[in-house]
Structures are given as structure tokens and as C-alpha cells.
Design a protein around this motif. Structure first.
Motif, short mmCIF file in Angstrom:
data_model
loop_
_atom_site.label_atom_id
_atom_site.label_comp_id
_atom_site.label_asym_id
_atom_site.label_seq_id
_atom_site.Cartn_x
_atom_site.Cartn_y
_atom_site.Cartn_z
N TRP A 11 -24.23 -19.99 -74.27
CA TRP A 11 -25.00 -19.03 -73.47
C TRP A 11 -25.07 -17.67 -74.17
N ASP A 13 -23.59 -14.83 -77.27
CA ASP A 13 -22.30 -14.19 -77.57
C ASP A 13 -21.32 -15.14 -78.24
N ASN A 38 -31.93 -7.22 -75.75
CA ASN A 38 -30.96 -7.88 -74.86
C ASN A 38 -29.80 -8.44 -75.68
N ALA A 39 -30.04 -8.69 -76.95
CA ALA A 39 -28.98 -9.22 -77.83
C ALA A 39 -28.08 -8.06 -78.27
N GLY A 129 -29.21 -11.47 -63.15
CA GLY A 129 -28.17 -10.81 -63.95
C GLY A 129 -28.70 -10.48 -65.33
N THR A 130 -29.94 -10.01 -65.41
CA THR A 130 -30.53 -9.71 -66.73
C THR A 130 -29.86 -8.49 -67.34
N THR A 131 -30.22 -8.21 -68.57
CA THR A 131 -29.67 -7.04 -69.26
C THR A 131 -30.45 -5.77 -68.88
N GLN A 228 -29.32 -14.90 -78.42
CA GLN A 228 -28.85 -15.61 -77.22
C GLN A 228 -28.37 -17.02 -77.61
N LEU A 232 -29.73 -20.71 -72.76
CA LEU A 232 -30.52 -19.63 -72.12
C LEU A 232 -31.99 -19.79 -72.47
N VAL A 242 -31.96 -17.95 -67.19
CA VAL A 242 -32.23 -18.03 -68.64
C VAL A 242 -32.88 -16.72 -69.07
N THR A 243 -33.09 -16.57 -70.36
CA THR A 243 -33.87 -15.44 -70.82
C THR A 243 -35.34 -15.88 -70.90
N VAL A 277 -22.79 -14.43 -69.46
CA VAL A 277 -23.00 -13.13 -68.81
C VAL A 277 -24.15 -13.31 -67.82
N ARG A 307 -20.98 -5.30 -69.70
CA ARG A 307 -20.53 -6.12 -68.56
C ARG A 307 -19.41 -7.06 -68.99
P1 IMP Z 1 -32.64 -10.97 -70.07
O1 IMP Z 1 -32.76 -11.64 -71.38
O2 IMP Z 1 -32.21 -9.54 -70.15
O3 IMP Z 1 -33.87 -11.16 -69.22
O4 IMP Z 1 -31.45 -11.69 -69.26
C1 IMP Z 1 -31.56 -13.05 -68.80
C2 IMP Z 1 -30.20 -13.75 -68.89
O5 IMP Z 1 -29.86 -13.92 -70.26
C3 IMP Z 1 -29.05 -12.96 -68.27
O6 IMP Z 1 -28.12 -13.88 -67.72
C4 IMP Z 1 -28.42 -12.25 -69.45
O7 IMP Z 1 -27.07 -11.94 -69.23
C5 IMP Z 1 -28.59 -13.32 -70.52
N1 IMP Z 1 -28.64 -12.75 -71.86
C6 IMP Z 1 -29.68 -12.13 -72.45
N2 IMP Z 1 -29.37 -11.77 -73.71
C7 IMP Z 1 -28.11 -12.19 -73.92
C8 IMP Z 1 -27.23 -12.14 -75.06
O8 IMP Z 1 -27.58 -11.66 -76.14
N3 IMP Z 1 -26.00 -12.69 -74.88
C9 IMP Z 1 -25.63 -13.28 -73.71
N4 IMP Z 1 -26.40 -13.36 -72.64
C10 IMP Z 1 -27.64 -12.83 -72.74
#
Ligand code: IMP
Length: 435
Positions: A11, A13, A38-39, A129-131, A228, A232, A242-243, A277, A307
């Protein structure tokens, strides 16, 4: 020439930063292909930490070409900050960065929408729970064919027109979600800032797809750096948790604009335990003090959001799914040293759902959430010798753990990481020696 894709098998990290940094020694071109800020990749070089969100982790090797592919969503201000940070350390100062003109741009209203949706979702018990970095809204705009691309930052009239058309629709939505639709003056500032950022980034922009294709045709070693992790992935991950991009290996071709026939090998990165996360099913999550201990030992706090990450045992059904989705031919195992903090170590070898044993997660996320993990348990191995350079240097229990994972995942390890530093690595095979 070899073309290698590195992807996270879980997932996110998984410690991709360190592995990509190591592989970049052999690569000429390093390509980030999906997602955006987000990464967060944490690199430790000679004891000094550098966190990157957009720039590929291969950045620490001067002279390599670093590419941000057209499939990415780029916050231009974050990119400028990162560029400045790298240049202050003598990196990326000789035009080594190329940003695809077709990559989409994250603007302040994408971040605003992301945050408002998350707040509203949290109040109703359905947050992702997005970033909150605006990733989802920027990809939504792209799919709806009204997105702003890097090339639009170079055309003031076009940018103004696009932003106005977007906000015409999004203004009422922002209000509906409990926000305040941006005033004209604020929008004008957003546009001016974006244009100024675009002008500063202009010397680093170009045709990323053609640049990568030329590198391949010219016999260069090319490394694609996934962001990611496979679980995800928008299409194949634990939807809706998911992203919004394609995180599996196929995404590298799609987003960078090269054909799959160019890829020589795919390396998956898996941590020696699991983290997640944000929301979503996580059958092997360790609750309570033991989970806290693992989190603290592994420094499992988001590099992007800070987080605390949810921590759990390594999940082989999930890993097998990642291996299948990305066609991984080898795996890099990271953070084996972190498990030294625990008195014994478990690994989930299968799920039980309705009395049936499954070796991959079920399709329905509700079924994943109620899956009961079947564990194999190993005695703790205490502190690993940080100078371990061969598998035979590891304590017996750690060796058994590694060989069990390798056997049950069905893919050989190419690397085992026994500490954060570059040197703390057992190298088993070189992905660039593939052809
Ligand atoms: P988003 O990508 O910000 O829209 O987040 C969607 C989901 O993907 C959330 O659960 C985030 O925590 C997870 N996520 C996004 N980018 C990462 C990453 O680089 N590492 C771990 N989880 C991520």
C-alpha cells in the motif's frame, strides 16, 4: 540496454526511495510516471536525509536524467521548492530534470476540493483518508477533459480560460461541500502564481515520452520509478480506498508513453512487514502496543502528511496479488532490521473467508475486511548485523523468514535491506543485468 520498472508491492511506503536510489547507480534515466506530491520518498545519503515528493528518488546521483512523465499530476510550487532544495545540494543544477508538457497541474482549487470532500466524508464515516494534495480532483478533471496541463502554464490566455471554465462548475460544488467559492481576486492570484511557476519551470519542460523513447532507442539503462503501491491502484486496488492513478507496472508504459515491449523486467518492493495510511481494509493490522512499537521502530509516519501509518504483519496474499498485477520477476525486501524490535515475528500466509482458505485477497473489499489471517510465526532474531552483505550473515530466524517469504511469494529476492543507509544492503542480483 535494460529497462526496469520498480513498483511498490503493497500500500505504498515500502522503502522505494532507497531501492531506486541504489538502482540509479546503474541507470542513465529515471522516470517517475504516476501520482504527484502524495508520494514521499525519504532518502538517507551519508547520514543526511532528503525527502522528495515529485522528483524521482534517483535524483541523488548527479548526471542522471530525471523525468516526470505525462501521467503525473504536478503541483508546480511543490516542484519548484524541491528543485531549489536539490540545487542547494548541488543536484539537478545541470538541466537533468525534464517535466512532461502533457502532465496535469494541481491548482489550489483541487486541494481545496480534496480537503472539503475528506472533511465531509469524515463527518459521514466515509472518508478515504487522502493526502489532501488535490490528487483525486486533478485526475477527475483530466478524465473529464477539462484539466490544466503543464503546457497551459506557458499560455496565459488559455490558462485563464481553462480555470474560469473549471471554476464555473466547481464554485457551486465547493459551496455545496461547505467551502467558500473563491473570489475573483483570489483566482487571479492563483493564476498569476501558476504562470510565474510555469515560467520558472519552462526550461525543464518538454516531450517526456519522446525523451524516454530516445533513451531506450539509444541503448541507455532506463529505470521507471512507481509511486504508491499495487494495492492502491485505481483499477485493481482495494477500491474505493485507493489513489486515483495506475500504480501497477503497466502504468509506467501508459503514463510515460512507451510500449510494453520495451520493458525488460519488473522489480517489486515489499517491506518486511506491512503498513497502510488512510482508510481501507487491512487484515493483518496489529492493534495496541505491539503495533505502536513497530510504528516507532520503523519510523512509520507519513513523509508527506506526517500521519502515523497503520502497521501490521507482512501479508502474503496481498503480496501475491501485487506480484500478479505487476508481473514482478524479482522482489526487494526492505526494513528487515526493524523487526528486530519484536519478540517474535508473524507472517500471514493465507486468508480465511467463510471457512475457505484463500491465497490472494477476495475481490470484494468487504470480504477483505472480514478475512481472518492465517499466520506462521518465527522467533525474534534480535539486532541484525548492519554489516551483513550476504544472506548467510543473517541470524538463522531472519534467514528462515526471508526464505519463507521468497518461497511463498513465488519470486526471488534481488535485494534485502538491513538498514536505512545505502551500504546496509544485501545485493543478490542486478536487475540491469537482465539482458
Ligand atoms: P490520494 O492519493 O491523496 O488521493 O490518497 C488516496 C489513498 O492513497 C489514501 O489512503 C492515501 O493515504 C494513500 N496514498 C497516497 N499516496 C500514498 C503514498 O505515497 N504512500 C502511501 N499511501 C499513499
Amino acid at each position: 540496454m535494460s529497462v526496469v520498472i520498480v513498483v511498490g508491492a503493497q500500500w505504498g511506503d515500502e522503502g522505494k526511495g532507497k531501492v531506486v536510489d541504489l538502482f540509479t547507480e546503474r541507470a542513465d534515466t529515471v522516470v517517475r510516471y504516476g501520482g504527484g506530491a502524495n508520494a514521499g520518498h525519504t532518502l538517507v545519503i551519508d547520514g543526511v536525509k532528503l525527502v522528495t515528493h515529485l522528483v524521482p528518488s534517483g535524483v541523488c546521483h548527479p548526471g542522471k536524467s530525471c523525468v516526470l512523465g505525462d501521467g503525473m499530476v504536478i503541483d508546480p510550487h511543490t516542484l519548484l521548492d524541491e528543485l531549489a532544495q536539490c540545487q542547494a545540494r548541488g543536484l539537478l543544477s545541470r538541466g537533468e530534470l525534464l517535466v512532461g508538457l502533457g502532465a496535469h497541474v494541481i491548482l489550489p482549487y483541487h486541494k481545496l476540493l480534496d480537503g472539503l470532500r475528506e472533511d465531509r466524508g469524515a463527518a459521514k464515516g466515509r472518508a478515504i483518508g487522502t493526502t489532501r494534495r488535490g490528487i483525486g480532483p486533478a485526475y477527475e478533471a483530466k478524465a473529464a477533459r477539462r484539466g490544466v496541463r503543464m503546457r497551459d502554464l506557458l499560455k496565459p490566455a488559455r490558462l485563464r480560460e481553462l480555470v474560469a471554465a473549471n471554476l464555473d462548475e466547481l464554485g457551486p460544488l465547493i459551496q455545496h461541500l461547505g467551502g467558500t467559492a473563491p473570489a475573483e481576486a483570489e483566482v487571479a492570484t492563483w493564476i498569476d502564481d501558476a504562470l510565474a511557476a510555469g515560467a520558472r519551470l519552462a526550461p525543464h519542460t518538454g516531450d517526456a515520452g519522446r525523451h524516454v523513447a530516445r533513451a531506450i532507442a539509444g541503448g541507455r539503462h532506463v529505470l521507471f520509478e512507481g509511486a504508491q503501491g499495487c494495492l492502491l491502484d485505481l483499477d485493481h486496488g482495494t477500491y474505493p480506498y485507493v489513489t486515483s492513478s495506475s500504480t501497477i507496472a503497466a502504468g509506467a508504459c501508459q503514463s510515460a508513453g512507451i510500449g510494453p515491449t520495451h520493458i525488460d523486467t519488473v522489480v517489486g518492493i515489499t517491506k518486511a512487514y506491512a503498513t497502510r495510511v488512510g482508510e481501507g481494509p487491512f487484515p493483518t493490522e496489529i492493534p495496541g502496543e505491539l503495533g505502536d512499537k513497530l510504528r516507532n521502530a520503523g519510523g512509520e509516519f507519513g513523509a508527506t502528511t506526517g500521519r502515523p501509518r497503520r502497521c501490521g504483519w507482512l501479508d502474503l496474499p496481498a503480496l501475491r496479488m501485487g506480484v500478479r498485477l505487476s508481473g514482478m520477476q524479482s522482489l526487494a525486501l526492505t526494513k528487515l532490521d526493524v523487526l528486530a524490535a519484536l519478540p517474535e515475528v508473524s507472517v500471514c500466509v493465507a486468508y480465511k473467508v467463510d471457512g475457505k482458505e484463500l491465497d490472494e485477497p477476495p475481490i470484494d473489499p468487504d470480504d477483505i475486511a472480514r478475512a481472518v489471517p492465517v499466520y506462521a510465526t518465527f522467533p525474534g532474531w534480535g539486532k541484525l548485523p548492519s554489516q551483513a552483505r550476504e544472506i548467510s550473515d543473517l541470524p538463522t530466524a531472519a534467514r528462515d523468514y526471508v526464505s519463507t517469504i521468497q518461497r511463498m511469494a513465488g519470486v526471488p529476492f534481488c535485494l534485502v535491506s538491513v538498514g536505512p543507509d545505502r551500504a546496509e544492503t544485501i545485493r543478490l542480483s542486478d536487475p540491469f543485468a537482465h539482458t
